[in-house]
Design a protein around this motif. Sequence first.
Motif, PDB file in Angstrom:
ATOM      1  N   ASP A  46     -47.072   6.454 -19.262  1.00 31.29           N
ATOM      2  CA  ASP A  46     -48.394   5.965 -19.319  1.00 31.29           C
ATOM      3  C   ASP A  46     -48.625   5.766 -20.740  1.00 31.29           C
ATOM      4  OD1 ASP A  46     -49.904   6.302 -16.799  1.00 31.29           O
ATOM      5  OD2 ASP A  46     -48.772   8.220 -16.872  1.00 31.29           O
ATOM      6  N   GLU A  47     -49.361   4.695 -21.134  1.00 26.80           N
ATOM      7  CA  GLU A  47     -49.759   4.304 -22.676  1.00 26.80           C
ATOM      8  C   GLU A  47     -50.142   5.675 -23.302  1.00 26.80           C
ATOM      9  OE1 GLU A  47     -52.856   1.400 -23.124  1.00 26.80           O
ATOM     10  OE2 GLU A  47     -52.629   1.314 -25.266  1.00 26.80           O
ATOM     11  N   PHE A  48     -49.384   5.817 -24.527  1.00 27.35           N
ATOM     12  CA  PHE A  48     -49.575   7.095 -25.265  1.00 27.35           C
ATOM     13  C   PHE A  48     -49.615   8.444 -24.525  1.00 27.35           C
ATOM     14  CE2 PHE A  48     -51.241   3.907 -28.179  1.00 27.35           C
ATOM     15  CZ  PHE A  48     -50.663   4.228 -29.455  1.00 27.35           C
ATOM     16  N   ALA A  49     -48.861   8.407 -23.431  1.00 32.88           N
ATOM     17  CA  ALA A  49     -48.723   9.522 -22.609  1.00 32.88           C
ATOM     18  C   ALA A  49     -49.941  10.045 -21.786  1.00 32.88           C
ATOM     19  CB  ALA A  49     -48.032  10.638 -23.206  1.00 32.88           C
ATOM     20  N   MET A  50     -51.122   9.102 -21.637  1.00 32.58           N
ATOM     21  CA  MET A  50     -52.190   9.472 -21.102  1.00 32.58           C
ATOM     22  C   MET A  50     -52.363   8.848 -19.568  1.00 32.58           C
ATOM     23  SD  MET A  50     -54.714   8.589 -24.420  1.00 32.58           S
ATOM     24  CE  MET A  50     -54.403   9.286 -25.768  1.00 32.58           C
ATOM     25  N   GLY A  84     -49.011  18.167 -18.461  1.00 33.50           N
ATOM     26  CA  GLY A  84     -48.366  18.248 -17.159  1.00 33.50           C
ATOM     27  C   GLY A  84     -47.276  17.299 -17.105  1.00 33.50           C
ATOM     28  N   SER A  85     -47.190  16.305 -18.207  1.00 28.42           N
ATOM     29  CA  SER A  85     -46.432  15.190 -18.122  1.00 28.42           C
ATOM     30  C   SER A  85     -44.961  15.237 -17.968  1.00 28.42           C
ATOM     31  CB  SER A  85     -46.838  14.230 -19.395  1.00 28.42           C
ATOM     32  OG  SER A  85     -48.064  13.593 -19.575  1.00 28.42           O
ATOM     33  N   ALA A 116     -33.193  13.044 -19.299  1.00 26.06           N
ATOM     34  CA  ALA A 116     -34.016  12.084 -20.231  1.00 26.06           C
ATOM     35  C   ALA A 116     -35.187  12.822 -20.951  1.00 26.06           C
ATOM     36  CB  ALA A 116     -34.569  11.137 -19.286  1.00 26.06           C
ATOM     37  N   PHE A 117     -35.403  12.820 -22.070  1.00 20.96           N
ATOM     38  CA  PHE A 117     -36.548  13.497 -22.573  1.00 20.96           C
ATOM     39  C   PHE A 117     -37.894  12.999 -21.904  1.00 20.96           C
ATOM     40  CE2 PHE A 117     -34.136  13.474 -26.962  1.00 20.96           C
ATOM     41  CZ  PHE A 117     -34.309  14.602 -27.029  1.00 20.96           C
ATOM     42  N   GLY A 118     -38.733  14.001 -21.869  1.00 20.23           N
ATOM     43  CA  GLY A 118     -40.058  13.886 -21.517  1.00 20.23           C
ATOM     44  C   GLY A 118     -40.926  14.800 -22.776  1.00 20.23           C
ATOM     45  N   THR A 119     -42.304  14.446 -22.450  1.00 24.76           N
ATOM     46  CA  THR A 119     -43.107  15.121 -23.439  1.00 24.76           C
ATOM     47  C   THR A 119     -44.098  15.585 -22.401  1.00 24.76           C
ATOM     48  OG1 THR A 119     -44.672  13.345 -24.072  1.00 24.76           O
ATOM     49  CG2 THR A 119     -42.778  13.773 -25.720  1.00 24.76           C
ATOM     50  N   ASP A 120     -45.012  16.764 -22.945  1.00 24.24           N
ATOM     51  CA  ASP A 120     -45.679  17.370 -21.704  1.00 24.24           C
ATOM     52  C   ASP A 120     -47.038  17.866 -22.654  1.00 24.24           C
ATOM     53  OD1 ASP A 120     -47.253  19.335 -20.242  1.00 24.24           O
ATOM     54  OD2 ASP A 120     -45.308  19.555 -18.802  1.00 24.24           O
ATOM     55  N   THR A 121     -48.000  17.240 -22.482  1.00 26.30           N
ATOM     56  CA  THR A 121     -49.448  17.673 -23.047  1.00 26.30           C
ATOM     57  C   THR A 121     -50.243  18.302 -22.043  1.00 26.30           C
ATOM     58  OG1 THR A 121     -49.146  15.655 -24.608  1.00 26.30           O
ATOM     59  CG2 THR A 121     -51.362  16.548 -24.433  1.00 26.30           C
ATOM     60  N   GLY A 155     -45.318   9.743 -10.816  1.00 21.05           N
ATOM     61  CA  GLY A 155     -46.034  10.798 -11.556  1.00 21.05           C
ATOM     62  C   GLY A 155     -45.976  10.367 -12.982  1.00 21.05           C
ATOM     63  N   GLY A 156     -46.860  11.298 -13.819  1.00 26.95           N
ATOM     64  CA  GLY A 156     -46.756  10.705 -15.333  1.00 26.95           C
ATOM     65  C   GLY A 156     -47.192  12.091 -16.023  1.00 26.95           C
ATOM     66  N   SER A 157     -47.119  11.645 -17.404  1.00 30.66           N
ATOM     67  CA  SER A 157     -46.739  10.401 -17.936  1.00 30.66           C
ATOM     68  C   SER A 157     -45.172  10.300 -18.133  1.00 30.66           C
ATOM     69  CB  SER A 157     -47.352  10.399 -19.154  1.00 30.66           C
ATOM     70  OG  SER A 157     -46.884  11.386 -20.083  1.00 30.66           O
ATOM     71  N   SER A 158     -44.353  10.977 -18.062  1.00 26.84           N
ATOM     72  CA  SER A 158     -43.038  11.056 -18.209  1.00 26.84           C
ATOM     73  C   SER A 158     -42.301  10.199 -16.930  1.00 26.84           C
ATOM     74  CB  SER A 158     -42.132  12.160 -18.702  1.00 26.84           C
ATOM     75  OG  SER A 158     -43.006  12.698 -19.529  1.00 26.84           O
TER      76      SER A 158
END
Lengths: 490, 104
Positions: A123-127, A175-176, A168-173, A150-153
């Motif tokens: 999702d754009e900018f992980a949002m 729940g992402s 694979a890398f994810g980022t979680d702000t 699901g998102g954002s990853s």
Amino acid sequence: MSFYNTSISELHQQLVNGDVSATDLVKRAFDRIEETDDKLQAFLALNKEAALKRAAEIDKAGVADDQLLAGIPLAVKDNILTKGLTTTAASKILENFNPVYDATVVEKIKQAGAINVGKTNLDEFAMGSSTENSAFKTTHNPWNLTRVPGGSSGGSAAAVAAGDVLGAFGTDTGGSIRMPASFNGIVGMKPTYGRVSRWGVIAFGSSFDQVGWLTKSVKDNAILMQAISGLDKHDMTSANKEVPNWAASLDNASVKGLRIAVPEEYVSDKLDPDVREVVEAALKHYESLGATIDTVKMPHTKYGVPAYYILASSEASSNLQRYDGIRYGFRAKDVKNLDDVYVRSRTEGFGEEVKRRIMLGTFSLSAGFYDAYFNKAAKVRRLMANDFFNVLKDHDVIMGATGATTAFEIGSEVDDPTKMYFNDTLTVPVNMAGLPAMSIPAGFSKKDGMPVGLQIIGKQFDEQTLYNTAYVFEQTTDVHKRNPKLGGQD
Amino acid sequence: MAEKIDRQEVQHVANLAKLSFDDQALSKITPQLEEIIGLFTDLQKVDTDGVEPMYSPTTEVNVMREDKGIRSNQREALLKNAPDTQDGLIKVPAIIDESEDGDK
């Protein structure tokens, strides 16, 4: 050929023995991506030439016993900077952005010899919670192509679930990592805030963002997490804590005597009954292995979504001020003056959800509303964190569902932001407190056959207990052995 | 304390955020923001008297590094990402719009 039914350790042994080359593995990844990505749309950019070049170097040098990640193909979420390879955050505003440095986490896996095969959609900018907010493409869930990943990853999760790569890398702000792990039947770990450097990770909500991994197996996740953790002088929120070898002790892991807390809110009747059934069966399984289960109350859970969306959007509105059309990124055409450059570049460059969050954040921080919204949310954040700390005083882990539902249909929620935000009810509280949490495959919904995730939340910097607990479930059940058939076509 | 979020308020926030919404976009985003901010208002039900706000979960304190210049020599690579350049510099439109001079 996919990367199903293998592991980093197994591939490593094959590389050491010379049974397979790094070039073979990288080719296998690209072949599999070619096979699956027309359907999945998981990747935004492929790194084919550089990956093959790097593989040839590794093959030439040989893989030593202690180079566990050398020659292992991995994928990188496209909000993590990769030098010389476009990094867009799935935003038009960064469409052609070419970073001049690697994020610390990328630098670390490169040093370890791992090979980046490409950048995954988000999702754009992980949002977002569905990967539908990407400016470029919609990623599909490999278990059912009409569903979101699901998102954002979502790109990372789909790529791993489809066997394109082992990790694979994810980022979680908010729940992402965990939500897409749950929706794709794979393992996702968001480590403790501060465990992993955020340097070179495109900022969204800086007091929430953490980098972690999406993998098929628990052990692979632990191995990869160790490789990226630790203090980084470029990120003053990265913690000066020893990084354990989490994978080393997994084979001795036991849940006998493990004290599990289950908050009522995390198994409530607000959950889809089929999700609830799978989660409750997983809890019973732990009980049968000697763990104890206490039902607890975390009364502030219901305030998590509003408090999180105020705080994370406020941080986002501040972090995203840098996209001004001047130094890099998209600049609107035919602008007359400076203000025009800012306003038109941002208005044309950002997508709808990003603008919505910037507006929410700017509103919450603006004169007259700061105390009632931003500061009030920060106080509620404290109460939520205290709820966790209190429960974890006499429990080892907290368990519950990761999401209230399985993966939903593409297009079903994207025009209803409020509904979309409530998908995050059970994931955002963890980010408020900065605790480590993972989602592991717990089973499949009887109704739609889609994967269901179990969320395991731990004490600060106690990733070991999470990995141990997850590993025991994995090794004593068959859930992880099922792989998607990609919409019915193998 | 439900706040009424009207088009005027949305315009004001958009100005602060350096965004603009045309009529159609404004008609879409205004009720959305109203609904979401309505949710935010739920927080007023929580008793937070005497609660210290929490802005970050980190317990780390600010760390100083040695004050030493580092030459990165990345000018050319950095300029490649700029939307418009000239003579090794980033080019921007006129900061003051001269066509507006007459109005002032």
